[in-house]
Design a protein around this motif. Structure first.
Motif, PDB file in Angstrom:
ATOM      1  N   MET A   1       0.860  -1.180   0.000  1.00 50.16           N
ATOM      2  CA  MET A   1       0.000   0.000   0.000  1.00 50.16           C
ATOM      3  C   MET A   1       0.898   1.231   0.000  1.00 50.16           C
ATOM      4  O   MET A   1       1.812   1.349   0.798  1.00 50.16           O
ATOM      5  CB  MET A   1      -0.906  -0.028   1.226  1.00 50.16           C
ATOM      6  CG  MET A   1      -1.800   1.186   1.348  1.00 50.16           C
ATOM      7  SD  MET A   1      -2.821   1.254   2.844  1.00 50.16           S
ATOM      8  CE  MET A   1      -3.950  -0.066   2.568  1.00 50.16           C
ATOM      9  N   SER A   2       0.642   2.135  -0.902  1.00 54.35           N
ATOM     10  CA  SER A   2       1.431   3.357  -0.962  1.00 54.35           C
ATOM     11  C   SER A   2       1.075   4.268   0.203  1.00 54.35           C
ATOM     12  O   SER A   2       0.014   4.130   0.832  1.00 54.35           O
ATOM     13  CB  SER A   2       1.189   4.071  -2.285  1.00 54.35           C
ATOM     14  OG  SER A   2      -0.098   4.656  -2.296  1.00 54.35           O
ATOM     15  N   LEU A   3       1.965   5.195   0.471  1.00 55.04           N
ATOM     16  CA  LEU A   3       1.755   6.135   1.577  1.00 55.04           C
ATOM     17  C   LEU A   3       0.483   6.958   1.361  1.00 55.04           C
ATOM     18  O   LEU A   3      -0.320   7.122   2.279  1.00 55.04           O
ATOM     19  CB  LEU A   3       2.971   7.051   1.722  1.00 55.04           C
ATOM     20  CG  LEU A   3       2.906   8.090   2.834  1.00 55.04           C
ATOM     21  CD1 LEU A   3       2.759   7.407   4.192  1.00 55.04           C
ATOM     22  CD2 LEU A   3       4.122   8.970   2.815  1.00 55.04           C
ATOM     23  N   SER A   4       0.290   7.426   0.143  1.00 50.16           N
ATOM     24  CA  SER A   4      -0.892   8.262  -0.116  1.00 50.16           C
ATOM     25  C   SER A   4      -2.193   7.470   0.036  1.00 50.16           C
ATOM     26  O   SER A   4      -3.175   7.997   0.567  1.00 50.16           O
ATOM     27  CB  SER A   4      -0.817   8.905  -1.499  1.00 50.16           C
ATOM     28  OG  SER A   4      -0.765   7.927  -2.507  1.00 50.16           O
ATOM     29  N   SER A   5      -2.204   6.211  -0.377  1.00 51.52           N
ATOM     30  CA  SER A   5      -3.425   5.422  -0.211  1.00 51.52           C
ATOM     31  C   SER A   5      -3.659   5.091   1.264  1.00 51.52           C
ATOM     32  O   SER A   5      -4.804   5.041   1.720  1.00 51.52           O
ATOM     33  CB  SER A   5      -3.390   4.150  -1.058  1.00 51.52           C
ATOM     34  OG  SER A   5      -2.348   3.301  -0.661  1.00 51.52           O
ATOM     35  N   HIS A   6      -2.575   4.912   2.007  1.00 53.21           N
ATOM     36  CA  HIS A   6      -2.699   4.673   3.450  1.00 53.21           C
ATOM     37  C   HIS A   6      -3.282   5.906   4.138  1.00 53.21           C
ATOM     38  O   HIS A   6      -4.182   5.794   4.978  1.00 53.21           O
ATOM     39  CB  HIS A   6      -1.333   4.319   4.038  1.00 53.21           C
ATOM     40  CG  HIS A   6      -1.361   4.012   5.500  1.00 53.21           C
ATOM     41  ND1 HIS A   6      -2.103   2.978   6.036  1.00 53.21           N
ATOM     42  CD2 HIS A   6      -0.741   4.608   6.543  1.00 53.21           C
ATOM     43  CE1 HIS A   6      -1.937   2.955   7.345  1.00 53.21           C
ATOM     44  NE2 HIS A   6      -1.123   3.929   7.675  1.00 53.21           N
ATOM     45  N   VAL A   7      -2.795   7.084   3.768  1.00 55.22           N
ATOM     46  CA  VAL A   7      -3.306   8.334   4.344  1.00 55.22           C
ATOM     47  C   VAL A   7      -4.782   8.507   3.992  1.00 55.22           C
ATOM     48  O   VAL A   7      -5.595   8.894   4.839  1.00 55.22           O
ATOM     49  CB  VAL A   7      -2.472   9.548   3.872  1.00 55.22           C
ATOM     50  CG1 VAL A   7      -3.147  10.864   4.240  1.00 55.22           C
ATOM     51  CG2 VAL A   7      -1.070   9.490   4.470  1.00 55.22           C
ATOM     52  N   GLU A   8      -5.155   8.186   2.760  1.00 50.14           N
ATOM     53  CA  GLU A   8      -6.555   8.301   2.352  1.00 50.14           C
ATOM     54  C   GLU A   8      -7.437   7.353   3.159  1.00 50.14           C
ATOM     55  O   GLU A   8      -8.547   7.717   3.555  1.00 50.14           O
ATOM     56  CB  GLU A   8      -6.710   8.034   0.851  1.00 50.14           C
ATOM     57  CG  GLU A   8      -6.215   9.155  -0.012  1.00 50.14           C
ATOM     58  CD  GLU A   8      -6.855  10.498   0.312  1.00 50.14           C
ATOM     59  OE1 GLU A   8      -8.096  10.567   0.449  1.00 50.14           O
ATOM     60  OE2 GLU A   8      -6.102  11.475   0.457  1.00 50.14           O
ATOM     61  N   GLU A   9      -6.953   6.157   3.411  1.00 47.30           N
ATOM     62  CA  GLU A   9      -7.711   5.196   4.224  1.00 47.30           C
ATOM     63  C   GLU A   9      -7.878   5.721   5.652  1.00 47.30           C
ATOM     64  O   GLU A   9      -8.956   5.615   6.246  1.00 47.30           O
ATOM     65  CB  GLU A   9      -7.007   3.841   4.225  1.00 47.30           C
ATOM     66  CG  GLU A   9      -7.801   2.753   4.871  1.00 47.30           C
ATOM     67  CD  GLU A   9      -9.120   2.450   4.179  1.00 47.30           C
ATOM     68  OE1 GLU A   9     -10.072   2.061   4.878  1.00 47.30           O
ATOM     69  OE2 GLU A   9      -9.208   2.591   2.948  1.00 47.30           O
ATOM     70  N   LEU A  10      -6.820   6.310   6.198  1.00 45.44           N
ATOM     71  CA  LEU A  10      -6.907   6.885   7.542  1.00 45.44           C
ATOM     72  C   LEU A  10      -7.896   8.047   7.574  1.00 45.44           C
ATOM     73  O   LEU A  10      -8.644   8.203   8.540  1.00 45.44           O
ATOM     74  CB  LEU A  10      -5.531   7.357   8.017  1.00 45.44           C
ATOM     75  CG  LEU A  10      -4.505   6.271   8.321  1.00 45.44           C
ATOM     76  CD1 LEU A  10      -3.156   6.894   8.655  1.00 45.44           C
ATOM     77  CD2 LEU A  10      -4.973   5.369   9.444  1.00 45.44           C
ATOM     78  N   LYS A  11      -7.921   8.834   6.523  1.00 46.88           N
ATOM     79  CA  LYS A  11      -8.865   9.963   6.451  1.00 46.88           C
ATOM     80  C   LYS A  11     -10.309   9.460   6.419  1.00 46.88           C
ATOM     81  O   LYS A  11     -11.194  10.058   7.037  1.00 46.88           O
ATOM     82  CB  LYS A  11      -8.581  10.832   5.229  1.00 46.88           C
ATOM     83  CG  LYS A  11      -7.343  11.692   5.386  1.00 46.88           C
ATOM     84  CD  LYS A  11      -7.106  12.548   4.150  1.00 46.88           C
ATOM     85  CE  LYS A  11      -5.887  13.413   4.303  1.00 46.88           C
ATOM     86  NZ  LYS A  11      -5.646  14.252   3.117  1.00 46.88           N
TER      87      LYS A  11
END
Length: 56
Positions: A1-11
């Protein structure tokens, strides 16, 4: 999982918790302890999002 997709999931999780807090605050019979727990979870997610955003 890329960092940006991880951040989006957290959001998404943060937004879900935000809705849960709002609902709990309106619902009779929900204890302050439960609301506080949801708010703490929400804060931890927000801190993690901010930490990851600073790394990026």
């Amino acid at each position: 999982m890329s960092l940006s997709s991880h951040v989006e999931e957290l959001k998404k999780k943060h937004a879900s918790l935000s809705a849960a807090v709002d609902e709990a605050q309106r619902a009779p019979g929900v204890s302050d302890l439960e609301i506080t727990s949801l708010k703490k979870q929400k804060l931890r997610l927000k801190e993690e999002i901010n930490r990851l955003a600073e790394m990026h």
